[in-house]
Design an enzyme around this catalytic site. Structure first.
Site, short mmCIF file in Angstrom:
data_model
loop_
_atom_site.label_atom_id
_atom_site.label_comp_id
_atom_site.label_asym_id
_atom_site.label_seq_id
_atom_site.Cartn_x
_atom_site.Cartn_y
_atom_site.Cartn_z
CG HIS A 1 36.52 0.51 111.77
ND1 HIS A 1 35.46 0.50 112.19
CD2 HIS A 1 37.53 -0.17 112.24
CE1 HIS A 1 35.48 0.19 113.41
NE2 HIS A 1 36.76 -0.46 113.49
CE LYS B 1 33.80 -2.65 112.20
NZ LYS B 1 35.17 -3.34 112.36
CG ASP C 1 27.14 -13.05 91.98
OD1 ASP C 1 28.16 -12.68 91.66
OD2 ASP C 1 26.79 -14.04 92.18
CG HIS D 1 33.20 -5.63 117.84
ND1 HIS D 1 33.15 -5.75 116.40
CD2 HIS D 1 34.27 -4.76 118.06
CE1 HIS D 1 34.06 -4.93 115.80
NE2 HIS D 1 34.65 -4.28 116.70
CE LYS E 1 31.50 -1.35 116.59
NZ LYS E 1 32.12 -2.41 115.96
CG ASP F 1 10.26 6.62 119.83
OD1 ASP F 1 10.49 6.12 121.03
OD2 ASP F 1 10.19 7.66 119.66
#
Length: 503
Positions: free
Chosen positions: A421, A423, A428, A229, A231, A236
């Site tokens: 979507h 996440k 604090d 899952h 991404k 470079d």
């Protein structure tokens, strides 16, 4: 054809005749040979014995445990990183906390935990740019890809055959023809609808393509769990991307089903880009068999790999402004639930507030209990979820767990301006964690995920400000609203919650 049907019938009859023995063997495997929590064990046992035959099929699709630590180990990188990990541990044991970053001493234990459990090296020479809009993120990505000189490494869970990927392909081909090494890694489930002609076109033009757990027959995917899952994009070793956006038209708000797509993606420059590169290389090695660690040019300028041995440990830590990041990864191959454990530690240490954004909220008992304790202790706990489902089953389970938080004193919201979507967790105004992991059991245990733990007040406050801005597009779920749900909805929620340990 008649022979195939006869063989299928014979197999079915044999399964029925030996059903009790098959269930017994699977029960022994589940109870004695797989590391599961008791609730999950009982759920699987009930499925096996009360849903004959189909319970076995569901187990084969969803329930197999795959904690094979050695699958994702590469000795070269372990040997080279051992020095940097031990050196950072020594720094922290000597209480030289000023070498970390601008965060308070309160989070030193979390840094040490990430170092010792997964070798997540702390780097403090970073800068971060935050993207919440898909159009802006992919525009910036294409710009940076076009500047690549040495290599481009791209890894996405989902790559769809539409205009978003079509806009990236020419850039990749142009760079490959210019001598840049280009690699794309896609999950076998998330990329199952990609036209083979496009993969072929890329390969013919010098782009290397890897598929993580590919389908076995066309688009048939028997391995539903253990999806990659993550991404990640690394260019470079100078620029890295990590976050929630996949490659598809819905992620640029072009799918009417979802409307505006609200996500969070990070563009990182600095030492933590190397951590993302190492994570990509490990996954690439497993999926393709090409061991990138045999050539240190992918990791540092020195051919002997000396910079990899010492990365994250440098006298430049004494600079006035420091932004600390640890890249943490989790998956079914790991001994610990790294991302989940980080969430628990951040929740437990919070004294003022906890802000959470997640499309799915299906926590395990430890996460849920920690959040409830925080809320009951006076911490301002706020959870933001989507107003609409992309996976109805998970959505109903999410809404069920929302009730637990509400009655503990937390505040919960649904994002009404499209689909949420994003996440991440912020606590604090000091520390935040954003990446690919949802706040659910699947991300904690069954998927391969990656997050950036950010030890920086300025960045965390930016993320919190975005959260507070999103609240203007939210509807609060009050205990009164929650209590007005119909009986049918409650049955859906409880059924989904009961079955969630199976997934």
């Amino acid at each position: 054809m008649e022979t195939i049907w006869r063989q299928t019938a014979d197999m079915w009859n044999w399964s029925i005749d030996h059903l009790i023995y098959i269930n017994l063997v699977l029960s022994v495997i589940i109870v004695f040979f797989q590391r599961r929590d008791p609730k999950t064990v009982w759920t699987w046992l009930l499925a096996l014995y009360f849903v004959p035959v189909f319970g076995i099929l569901i187990y084969l699709l969803f329930g197999q445990d795959m904690r094979k630590d050695k699958l994702f180990r590469v000795k070269e990188v372990e040997d080279r990183m051992r020095y940097s990990i031990k050196s950072q541990e020594e720094f922290l044991k000597q209480n030289d906390i000023r070498l970390m970053s601008s965060l308070s001493r309160d989070y030193e234990d979390l840094v040490v935990y990430n170092l010792e459990t997964s070798g997540s090296v702390l780097t403090v020479d970073n800068s971060i740019e935050i993207f919440t809009d898909g159009e802006e993120k992919f525009k910036d990505l294409r710009t940076e890809l076009s500047k690549a000189v040495h290599f481009i490494h791209m890894q996405y869970y989902i790559i769809k055959d539409d205009e978003v990927f079509d806009s990236i392909i020419p850039v990749l081909i142009e760079r490959a023809k210019a001598g840049v090494e280009v690699r794309i890694l896609c999950d076998g489930m998330g990329g199952r609808f990609m036209a083979k002609e496009k993969w072929r076109r890329l390969k013919e033009n010098g782009v290397k393509v890897g598929i993580f757990f590919p389908p076995i027959l066309g688009r048939l995917q028997l391995r539903v769990n253990y999806r990659n899952h993550r991404k990640i994009v690394v260019i470079d070793n100078q620029i890295g991307y990590v976050g929630g956006f996949n490659i598809g038209r819905e992620y640029i708000s072009k799918d009417p089903k979802f409307g505006y797509w609200r996500d969070t993606h990070l563009k990182i420059q600095g030492g933590s880009v190397l951590s993302l590169q190492i994570r990509f290389a490990l996954d690439w090695n497993y999926a393709t068999g090409e061991n990138l660690f045999k050539n240190m040019k992918y990791f540092c300028e020195e051919e002997d790999g000396s910079c990899l041995e010492c990365y994250g440990i440098d006298e430049t830590w004494e600079v006035e402004k420091r932004l600390g990041i640890q890249i943490i990864a989790s998956g079914p191959d790991a001994r610990s639930r790294q991302i989940r454990d980080n969430y628990i530690r951040l929740f437990a240490k919070a004294r003022d507030h906890i802000y959470i954004q997640t499309p799915y909220f299906v926590p395990d008992d430890a996460v849920l209990s920690t959040l409830k304790i925080a809320a009951r202790s006076g911490v301002d706990v706020r959870l933001m979820i989507p107003c609409k489902p992309d996976h109805p089953f998970v959505y109903w389970a999410t809404y069920s767990y929302v009730g637990d938080l509400l009655f503990a004193g937390a505040r919960c919201y649904t994002y009404e301006n499209g689909f949420l979507h994003s996440k991440g967790v912020m606590t604090d105004g000091k520390v935040s964690s954003y990446g690919t992991a949802n706040m659910d059991i699947r991300s904690f245990e069954l998927n391969f995920e990656v997050n950036a733990v950010i030890y920086d007040e300025e960045t965390t406050k930016k993320l919190e400000q975005l959260f507070l801005e999103d609240l203007k597009s939210c509807k609060e779920i009050t205990p009164e609203i929650y209590g007005e749900r119909s009986l049918l909805i409650r049955l859906k929620e409880q059924g989904s919650r009961l079955l969630s340990p199976l997934l």
